[in-house]
Enzyme design. Structure first.
Site, PDB file in Angstrom:
ATOM      1  N   LYS A  53       1.465   7.009  -5.463  1.00 53.07           N
ATOM      2  CA  LYS A  53       1.695   7.017  -6.913  1.00 53.07           C
ATOM      3  C   LYS A  53       3.084   6.477  -7.242  1.00 53.07           C
ATOM      4  O   LYS A  53       3.256   5.729  -8.206  1.00 53.07           O
ATOM      5  CB  LYS A  53       1.515   8.439  -7.465  1.00 53.07           C
ATOM      6  CG  LYS A  53       0.054   8.883  -7.476  1.00 53.07           C
ATOM      7  CD  LYS A  53      -0.137  10.358  -7.795  1.00 53.07           C
ATOM      8  CE  LYS A  53      -1.613  10.737  -7.634  1.00 53.07           C
ATOM      9  NZ  LYS A  53      -1.919  12.147  -7.859  1.00 53.07           N
ATOM     10  N   GLN A  97       1.221  17.592  -8.544  1.00 49.91           N
ATOM     11  CA  GLN A  97       0.186  17.291  -7.553  1.00 49.91           C
ATOM     12  C   GLN A  97      -0.565  18.564  -7.165  1.00 49.91           C
ATOM     13  O   GLN A  97       0.036  19.609  -6.920  1.00 49.91           O
ATOM     14  CB  GLN A  97       0.835  16.652  -6.312  1.00 49.91           C
ATOM     15  CG  GLN A  97      -0.149  16.148  -5.278  1.00 49.91           C
ATOM     16  CD  GLN A  97      -1.010  14.985  -5.751  1.00 49.91           C
ATOM     17  OE1 GLN A  97      -0.618  14.231  -6.651  1.00 49.91           O
ATOM     18  NE2 GLN A  97      -2.178  14.818  -5.167  1.00 49.91           N
ATOM     19  N   ASP A 120      -2.132  13.083 -16.271  1.00 49.70           N
ATOM     20  CA  ASP A 120      -3.316  13.364 -15.441  1.00 49.70           C
ATOM     21  C   ASP A 120      -4.526  13.684 -16.322  1.00 49.70           C
ATOM     22  O   ASP A 120      -5.667  13.610 -15.869  1.00 49.70           O
ATOM     23  CB  ASP A 120      -3.051  14.610 -14.573  1.00 49.70           C
ATOM     24  CG  ASP A 120      -2.908  14.288 -13.089  1.00 49.70           C
ATOM     25  OD1 ASP A 120      -3.427  13.239 -12.665  1.00 49.70           O
ATOM     26  OD2 ASP A 120      -2.276  15.090 -12.385  1.00 49.70           O
TER      27      ASP A 120
HETATM   28  N1  GUN Z   1      -4.821  15.994  -6.114  1.00 53.49           N
HETATM   29  C1  GUN Z   1      -5.835  15.158  -5.783  1.00 53.49           C
HETATM   30  N2  GUN Z   1      -6.051  14.275  -6.777  1.00 53.49           N
HETATM   31  C2  GUN Z   1      -5.166  14.567  -7.757  1.00 53.49           C
HETATM   32  C3  GUN Z   1      -4.893  13.996  -9.030  1.00 53.49           C
HETATM   33  O1  GUN Z   1      -5.523  13.050  -9.487  1.00 53.49           O
HETATM   34  N3  GUN Z   1      -3.889  14.567  -9.734  1.00 53.49           N
HETATM   35  C4  GUN Z   1      -3.185  15.619  -9.264  1.00 53.49           C
HETATM   36  N4  GUN Z   1      -2.227  16.123 -10.037  1.00 53.49           N
HETATM   37  N5  GUN Z   1      -3.406  16.163  -8.089  1.00 53.49           N
HETATM   38  C5  GUN Z   1      -4.397  15.635  -7.339  1.00 53.49           C
END
Ligand code: GUN
Length: 286
Positions: A53, A97, A120
Site C-alpha cells: 500500500k 490494517q 477503506d
Molecule cells: N486486511 C486485509 N485486507 C484489508 C483491507 O483491505 N483493509 C484493511 N484495513 N485491512 C485489511
C-alpha cells in the site's frame, strides 16, 4: 466459447496512471494527498500488504506513512493516535490494517476513524452512505469489481447478479453497488440451499467465499461474467481464487483471473479513495 479475460493488472495500471495525473493536479493547487497507515503487531501478511500500500501510494505521488506499533499497544493508545490523525489537516486518509490483536475491538477502532478519512470504507457511516446512495467511501474490493464491469462496458440494468458471500467488506457492499446499477441481486451464503440453482440463473457471478474451486463449470450459465474475489492457496502453495478457472473459462463470457484480477484492483481503489478524500478536503476548505 472461451471467456475473455478481464485483466486486473492492466486496468489497475491505467487507474494508477489516472490517480497520478490527478494527484499532480491537486498538488499544483497546494494540496498533497496523504494516507496514514497504522499497523499494530507483526502479522507477516499484514506487513506485506501494508508495504504494498505504501509503495503503490508513493509510485502514484501520494504521500503515505506506515506507523508500526507493537502488538502490546493498548487500545486506548491506538484510539488516541487515530483521533490525532483525524484532526491533522495534512492527512486525508486513515487505514488501520486488519486483523488487529485480540485485545482490541476492531469495530470500535474502525469507528474511531473520521468518516471523511475512512478510505477503506469500513466505517458504519460509509456502509450507511452506500446503502442510501449518498457520497461516501466504497470498500475497495467491491469498488474494484464494479470498475472491472465498467471496463468491459457491461450494462447491469435488469441483469441478474449473484453474489456468493455476505461479508461486510465484500459481499454486502458488492450487492448494494450492483443494485445501484439496477441489477436484480441475489446474495448467496453458507446456508443457501441450492447454490447451483441460483448461479445457473446469473448473468454476473461474484464469488467471494474463500474456498478453492467452489464455483465449478456446471454452475455457470454460458456467457456469464464471472468475478473471482477469492484468495486461496492450492496444494502447491500457488495463489488461486474461488473459481475453477480452467473449466469455467470454457463456459463464461468474461472471467477474472487469480492472480492478476481483483487483487490489483483492490489496491488501486485505495489510491482512488485517498485521492477523493484529499479532493473533498480541498474543496471543503476553499
Ligand atoms: N486486511 C486485509 N485486507 C484489508 C483491507 O483491505 N483493509 C484493511 N484495513 N485491512 C485489511
Amino acid at each position: 466459447m472461451t471467456a475473455q479475460i478481464i485483466d486486473g493488472n492492466a486496468l489497475a495500471r491505467q487507474i494508477r496512471a489516472e490517480v497520478a495525473h490527478q494527484t499532480a493536479a491537486l498538488q499544483a493547487r497546494g494540496v498533497a494527498p496523504a494516507l496514514a497507515i497504522l499497523l499494530v503487531g507483526d502479522d507477516p501478511a499484514s506487513q506485506v500488504y501494508t508495504r504494498h500500500k505504501v509503495n503503490d501510494s508513493t509510485e502514484t505521488g501520494l504521500r503515505a506513512t506506515l506507523e508500526r506499533h507493537p502488538v502490546s499497544m493498548p487500545q486506548a493508545q491506538l484510539l488516541a493516535r487515530i483521533e490525532a490523525l483525524n484532526h491533522d489537516p495534512a492527512v486525508h486518509g486513515i487505514l488501520v490494517q486488519l486483523p488487529l490483536p485480540r485485545h482490541m475491538d476492531a469495530s470500535k477502532v474502525i469507528e474511531a476513524i473520521a468518516p471523511a478519512k475512512d478510505v477503506d470504507g469500513f466505517h458504519v457511516a460509509s456502509a450507511g452512505a452506500l446503502m442510501v446512495g449518498r457520497p461516501g467511501f466504497w470498500p475497495c474490493t467491491p469498488y474494484g469489481c464494479m470498475k472491472m464491469l465498467d471496463s468491459i462496458g457491461y450494462d447491469l440494468q435488469g441483469k441478474h447478479a449473484v453474489v456468493i458471500g455476505r461479508s461486510n467488506i465484500v459481499g454486502k457492499p458488492m450487492a448494494l453497488m450492483l443494485l445501484a446499477k439496477n441489477a436484480t441481486v441475489t446474495i448467496c451464503h453458507s446456508a443457501t440451499r441450492d447454490l447451483k440453482a441460483m448461479t445457473l440463473q446469473a448473468d454476473v457471478i461474484v464469488a467471494a467465499v474463500g474456498k478453492r474451486n467452489m464455483l465449478t463449470a456446471d454452475m455457470v450459465k454460458p456467457g456469464a461474467v464471472v468475478i473471482d474475489v477469492g484468495m486461496n492457496r492450492n496444494d502447491e502453495g500457488k495463489l488461486c481464487g474461488d473459481v475453477d478457472f480452467e473449466a469455467v473459462r470454457q463456459i463464461a463470457g468474461w472471467i477474472t483471473p487469480v492472480p492478476g484480477g481483483v487483487g490489483p484492483m483492490t489496491r488501486a481503489m485505495l489510491l482512488v479513495n485517498t485521492l477523493a478524500a484529499a479532493e473533498r478536503a480541498a474543496d471543503a476548505s476553499r
